[in-house]
Scaffold this motif. Structure first.
Motif, PDB file in Angstrom:
ATOM      1  N   LYS A 217       0.850  -1.191   0.000  1.00  0.00           N
ATOM      2  CA  LYS A 217       0.000   0.000   0.000  1.00  0.00           C
ATOM      3  C   LYS A 217       0.884   1.239   0.000  1.00  0.00           C
ATOM      4  O   LYS A 217       1.758   1.404   0.861  1.00  0.00           O
ATOM      5  N   VAL A 218       0.666   2.072  -0.989  1.00  0.00           N
ATOM      6  CA  VAL A 218       1.430   3.305  -1.138  1.00  0.00           C
ATOM      7  C   VAL A 218       0.510   4.475  -0.830  1.00  0.00           C
ATOM      8  O   VAL A 218      -0.539   4.631  -1.461  1.00  0.00           O
ATOM      9  N   TYR A 219       0.890   5.276   0.133  1.00  0.00           N
ATOM     10  CA  TYR A 219       0.106   6.464   0.501  1.00  0.00           C
ATOM     11  C   TYR A 219       0.759   7.704  -0.102  1.00  0.00           C
ATOM     12  O   TYR A 219       1.966   7.913   0.035  1.00  0.00           O
ATOM     13  N   PHE A 220      -0.054   8.504  -0.774  1.00  0.00           N
ATOM     14  CA  PHE A 220       0.397   9.776  -1.321  1.00  0.00           C
ATOM     15  C   PHE A 220      -0.098  10.884  -0.387  1.00  0.00           C
ATOM     16  O   PHE A 220      -1.304  11.043  -0.194  1.00  0.00           O
ATOM     17  N   LEU A 221       0.839  11.618   0.178  1.00  0.00           N
ATOM     18  CA  LEU A 221       0.472  12.700   1.090  1.00  0.00           C
ATOM     19  C   LEU A 221      -0.292  13.784   0.340  1.00  0.00           C
ATOM     20  O   LEU A 221       0.099  14.174  -0.770  1.00  0.00           O
ATOM     21  N   VAL A 270       4.605   8.749  -0.238  1.00  0.00           N
ATOM     22  CA  VAL A 270       5.096   9.562  -1.354  1.00  0.00           C
ATOM     23  C   VAL A 270       4.660  11.003  -1.129  1.00  0.00           C
ATOM     24  O   VAL A 270       3.475  11.272  -0.904  1.00  0.00           O
ATOM     25  N   ILE A 271       5.620  11.901  -1.163  1.00  0.00           N
ATOM     26  CA  ILE A 271       5.334  13.340  -1.080  1.00  0.00           C
ATOM     27  C   ILE A 271       5.723  13.924  -2.432  1.00  0.00           C
ATOM     28  O   ILE A 271       6.898  14.088  -2.741  1.00  0.00           O
ATOM     29  N   ALA A 272       4.717  14.205  -3.270  1.00  0.00           N
ATOM     30  CA  ALA A 272       4.950  14.607  -4.657  1.00  0.00           C
ATOM     31  C   ALA A 272       4.584  16.062  -4.857  1.00  0.00           C
ATOM     32  O   ALA A 272       3.413  16.414  -4.950  1.00  0.00           O
ATOM     33  N   GLY A 273       5.589  16.901  -4.895  1.00  0.00           N
ATOM     34  CA  GLY A 273       5.408  18.300  -5.257  1.00  0.00           C
ATOM     35  C   GLY A 273       4.549  19.124  -4.334  1.00  0.00           C
ATOM     36  O   GLY A 273       3.638  19.832  -4.819  1.00  0.00           O
ATOM     37  N   PRO A 274       4.777  19.120  -3.033  1.00  0.00           N
ATOM     38  CA  PRO A 274       3.973  19.997  -2.153  1.00  0.00           C
ATOM     39  C   PRO A 274       4.317  21.468  -2.412  1.00  0.00           C
ATOM     40  O   PRO A 274       5.469  21.823  -2.641  1.00  0.00           O
ATOM     41  N   MET A 299       9.603  14.208  -3.562  1.00  0.00           N
ATOM     42  CA  MET A 299       9.860  14.874  -4.847  1.00  0.00           C
ATOM     43  C   MET A 299       9.463  16.344  -4.684  1.00  0.00           C
ATOM     44  O   MET A 299       8.279  16.664  -4.574  1.00  0.00           O
ATOM     45  N   ILE A 300      10.454  17.214  -4.634  1.00  0.00           N
ATOM     46  CA  ILE A 300      10.223  18.625  -4.313  1.00  0.00           C
ATOM     47  C   ILE A 300      10.715  19.483  -5.463  1.00  0.00           C
ATOM     48  O   ILE A 300      11.861  19.354  -5.914  1.00  0.00           O
ATOM     49  N   SER A 549       9.397   0.582  -5.914  1.00  0.00           N
ATOM     50  CA  SER A 549       9.660  -0.833  -5.628  1.00  0.00           C
ATOM     51  C   SER A 549      10.784  -0.988  -4.614  1.00  0.00           C
ATOM     52  O   SER A 549      10.698  -1.812  -3.698  1.00  0.00           O
ATOM     53  N   TRP A 550      11.845  -0.198  -4.771  1.00  0.00           N
ATOM     54  CA  TRP A 550      12.968  -0.301  -3.824  1.00  0.00           C
ATOM     55  C   TRP A 550      12.552   0.172  -2.436  1.00  0.00           C
ATOM     56  O   TRP A 550      12.911  -0.444  -1.426  1.00  0.00           O
ATOM     57  N   LEU A 551      11.777   1.232  -2.387  1.00  0.00           N
ATOM     58  CA  LEU A 551      11.328   1.732  -1.082  1.00  0.00           C
ATOM     59  C   LEU A 551      10.377   0.753  -0.397  1.00  0.00           C
ATOM     60  O   LEU A 551      10.353   0.658   0.830  1.00  0.00           O
ATOM     61  N   SER A 552       9.592   0.026  -1.191  1.00  0.00           N
ATOM     62  CA  SER A 552       8.685  -0.955  -0.589  1.00  0.00           C
ATOM     63  C   SER A 552       9.414  -2.225  -0.191  1.00  0.00           C
ATOM     64  O   SER A 552       8.785  -3.167   0.293  1.00  0.00           O
ATOM     65  N   LYS A 553      10.738  -2.255  -0.461  1.00  0.00           N
ATOM     66  CA  LYS A 553      11.604  -3.380  -0.065  1.00  0.00           C
ATOM     67  C   LYS A 553      11.223  -4.660  -0.785  1.00  0.00           C
ATOM     68  O   LYS A 553      11.252  -5.743  -0.224  1.00  0.00           O
ATOM     69  N   ARG A 554      10.882  -4.476  -2.081  1.00  0.00           N
ATOM     70  CA  ARG A 554      10.670  -5.643  -2.928  1.00  0.00           C
ATOM     71  C   ARG A 554      11.986  -6.004  -3.585  1.00  0.00           C
ATOM     72  O   ARG A 554      12.080  -6.128  -4.805  1.00  0.00           O
ATOM     73  N   ASP A 555      13.025  -6.160  -2.780  1.00  0.00           N
ATOM     74  CA  ASP A 555      14.343  -6.378  -3.347  1.00  0.00           C
ATOM     75  C   ASP A 555      14.464  -7.707  -4.065  1.00  0.00           C
ATOM     76  O   ASP A 555      15.332  -7.898  -4.901  1.00  0.00           O
ATOM     77  N   GLU A 556      13.592  -8.664  -3.720  1.00  0.00           N
ATOM     78  CA  GLU A 556      13.694  -9.962  -4.364  1.00  0.00           C
ATOM     79  C   GLU A 556      13.099  -9.934  -5.760  1.00  0.00           C
ATOM     80  O   GLU A 556      13.268 -10.857  -6.522  1.00  0.00           O
TER      81      GLU A 556
END
Length: 605
Positions: A217-221, A270-274, A299-300, A549-556
């Protein structure tokens, strides 16, 4: 009574009936699709005539085998048969051990590393059902490409008219529907047509989706002027959200002003362009989330102050609100301005490991500066070329590099990935001795304060296996250390101790635990690259999806570039140019050839 000798002069021509009847029999079988009595009769008659001809050859043509023409002809036949055998053997080896060489510029006929990895990772059979007949060669070639990288992927083309039961089983509504079957699960991949063939992107995503048992689950602020999740004139993220959903991510908005803490089921934020600053409690909630092993994508854009300085400075990240100017001229060749850097250099990181020198675009970006912080591992992700600079006064025209006014020369970093051990995991590791002690070890509780207060205590933590050798430990517990230590077997030599290391499964589990106990942060000095206007440009979607994907730790799972699509390489000619090209091809060049040949004939006659 006298007998007349047989006149072999004319009978020898009967030989030709043998090959003719044989060919007629084989042809009849090919047309009918089976051996009928007529075709068998023709074939047998032809073979009998050929056999009789060989038996009577000495009487028909005395000295035939001794003739030079016979020897030459026999050698030619043997050489021809040998050639066919060699060609057949080469084709057999080619089919059995096929090697494909893709000479196209962008490796159009080669699966992307992501697709290859997905197929290799299949541990169960996955079948692709294509309800279309006849099979399109392009779709069949694509599916055969998949099967080259894993035997667990199967495919079959089905004619819904001939197999209506199977079409009804899959609830097929239209010709061209493609389904994926994995165990008891079935999923519609896409509906192909003459204008839309089978897509590697959709098929790979569908395989990942149907075989994956993990949904993040990805939350966008939201609430501070961030980029909207739907399509919008202000730069929505609808395409990025759709791409995440195809990767088994669940996307939801998050308003920290309505709830004091980050939800427990969040894989990342995810903080996208506040455009406006976050409240201090919101920043504190994000800091607490990171401290507990969370992940954050920031992402600023320039000329904004989201109020994240306390959080970013704790990780050694600084944003200067300068604008990156690309003076290399690369972007101008494709219609981009100097304030839109065209990046071809990437850091050594799982997110960008397969990007090579591919392009990604970051309109109106600011550089991301970092300083080393103990315990934090940082890796630059996106790096501009040396001809770029950080413009401190973009309002002054024309844009020129002026170090006296605060401009900084490139190359500049536009994105950085950082990670460190979660504070909660550090605290839990210190308390591990308490959790591992057996009731019988209560008598040793007097040593516990020393284990947490003095550096020597850490050394004692590493000696935990020795604690299992005490008599107080239960018999079940003592079996495991005996299997992993040399003392377990009297004949075990000291060199065998390394073999007693944890199994690969244990190693993977420990690696997964380390990843879960790791806090991760990615900071980009730009959010435009993920908006709908720029998301489908070059490697922009891969930068965003691989970061998530990397942040969600789907490294496998595979982190790589998206499957390639064919490039439009049409040449647009004006009517004058097309006319000149036509006259050259149809008249001038042939006339020049004929004229040259005529002159040579005239000179040599």
């Amino acid at each position: 009574m006298t007998t007349k000798p047989i006149k072999w002069t004319y009978l020898k021509y009967l030989f030709w009936f043998g090959p003719i009847l044989t060919i007629m029999g084989i042809t009849a079988q090919e047309v009918a699709g089976e051996w009928s009595p007529v075709s068998l009769a023709l074939l047998i008659a032809g073979l009998l005539i050929i056999g009789l001809w060989f038996l009577l050859l000495d009487q028909i043509a005395p000295g035939f085998w001794g003739r030079r023409s016979t020897q030459v002809g026999t050698n030619a036949i043997i050489a021809t048969l040998a050639m066919f055998v060699i060609i057949g053997l080469i084709n057999f080896l080619g089919v059995r051990y096929g090697v494909q060489i893709d000479l196209t510029e962008n490796q159009l006929f080669t699966l992307s590393p992501q697709s290859q990895q997905v197929v290799r990772n299949l541990d169960q059979s996955v079948k692709v059902w294509v309800f279309e007949s006849p099979a399109n060669p392009a779709d069949q070639e694509l599916l055969e490409n998949y099967r080259r990288y894993g035997s667990n992927l199967e495919f079959e083309f089905i004619d819904p008219q001939l197999q209506p039961e199977l079409a009804q089983k899959f609830n097929v509504n239209y010709i061209g529907e493609v389904y994926l079957e994995y165990g008891n699960q079935r999923e519609l991949v896409q509906t192909i047509s003459q204008g839309e063939r089978l897509s590697e992107v959709q098929l790979t995503n569908a395989i990942e989706r149907i075989t994956g048992d993990r949904t993040d689950k990805v939350y966008f602020l939201q609430g501070h002027g961030e980029r909207p999740l739907e399509a919008s004139d202000e730069g929505g993220l609808s395409q990025a959200v759709s791409a995440l959903e195809t990767k088994n991510f669940t996307v939801e908005p998050l308003n920290l002003a309505e709830q004091p803490a980050v939800p427990d089921d969040a894989s990342l934020i995810v903080i996208a362009g506040p455009k406006r600053a976050l409240f201090e409690p919101e920043v504190q909630a994000l800091e607490d989330y990171l401290a507990d092993g969370g992940s954050l994508l920031v992402m600023i854009d320039p000329d904004t102050n989201p109020g994240l300085e306390p959080l970013l400075s704790d990780w050694g990240v600084m944003l200067t609100n300068q604008i990156v100017i690309d003076a290399s001229g690369q972007g101008r060749l494709v219609g981009l301005g100097p304030a839109t850097p065209l990046v071809t250099q990437y850091g050594d990181h799982p997110i960008t490991q397969d990007f090579g020198t591919g392009f990604s675009i970051y309109p109106l970006a600011q550089p991301v500066d970092t300083q080393p912080v103990e315990g934090i591992q940082e890796t630059p992700l996106v790096i501009t070329n040396p001809q770029s600079w950080a413009e401190n006064t973009p309002e002054q025209q024309p844009l020129e590099f002026n170090e006296q006014e605060g401009d900084r020369p490139g190359p500049l970093v536009l994105g950085v990935a950082l990670s460190r051990q979660a504070e909660s995991s550090t605290a839990s590791s210190k308390s591990e001795p308490e959790a591992t002690e057996t009731p019988e070890a209560e008598g040793e509780d007097t040593d516990q304060p020393e284990a947490t207060e003095t550096p020597e205590a850490e050394g004692e933590e590493t000696d935990e296996p020795e604690a299992t050798e005490t008599p107080e430990v239960s018999p079940e517990d003592t079996d495991e250390p005996e299997a992993e230590t040399p003392e377990a077997s009297p004949t075990a030599s000291p060199e065998e101790s390394p073999e007693a290391s944890p199994s690969p499964i244990q190693t993977n589990e420990s690696q997964a635990k380390e990843d879960e106990a790791e806090s991760r942060l990615i900071v980009y000095g730009n959010s435009n690259f993920a908006t709908d206007s720029w998301f489908d440009q070059q490697l922009n979607p891969d930068i965003f999806i691989n970061s998530v994907s990397w942040l969600s730790k789907r490294d496998e799972q595979a982190l790589s570039i998206s499957p390639k699509e064919p490039e439009d390489r049409r040449i647009n000619l004006t009517p004058v140019q097309s006319g000149i090209l036509g006259w050259l091809a149809l008249l001038i060049v042939p006339a020049f050839g004929f004229l040259t040949a005529g002159m040579l004939w005239w000179l040599r006659r």
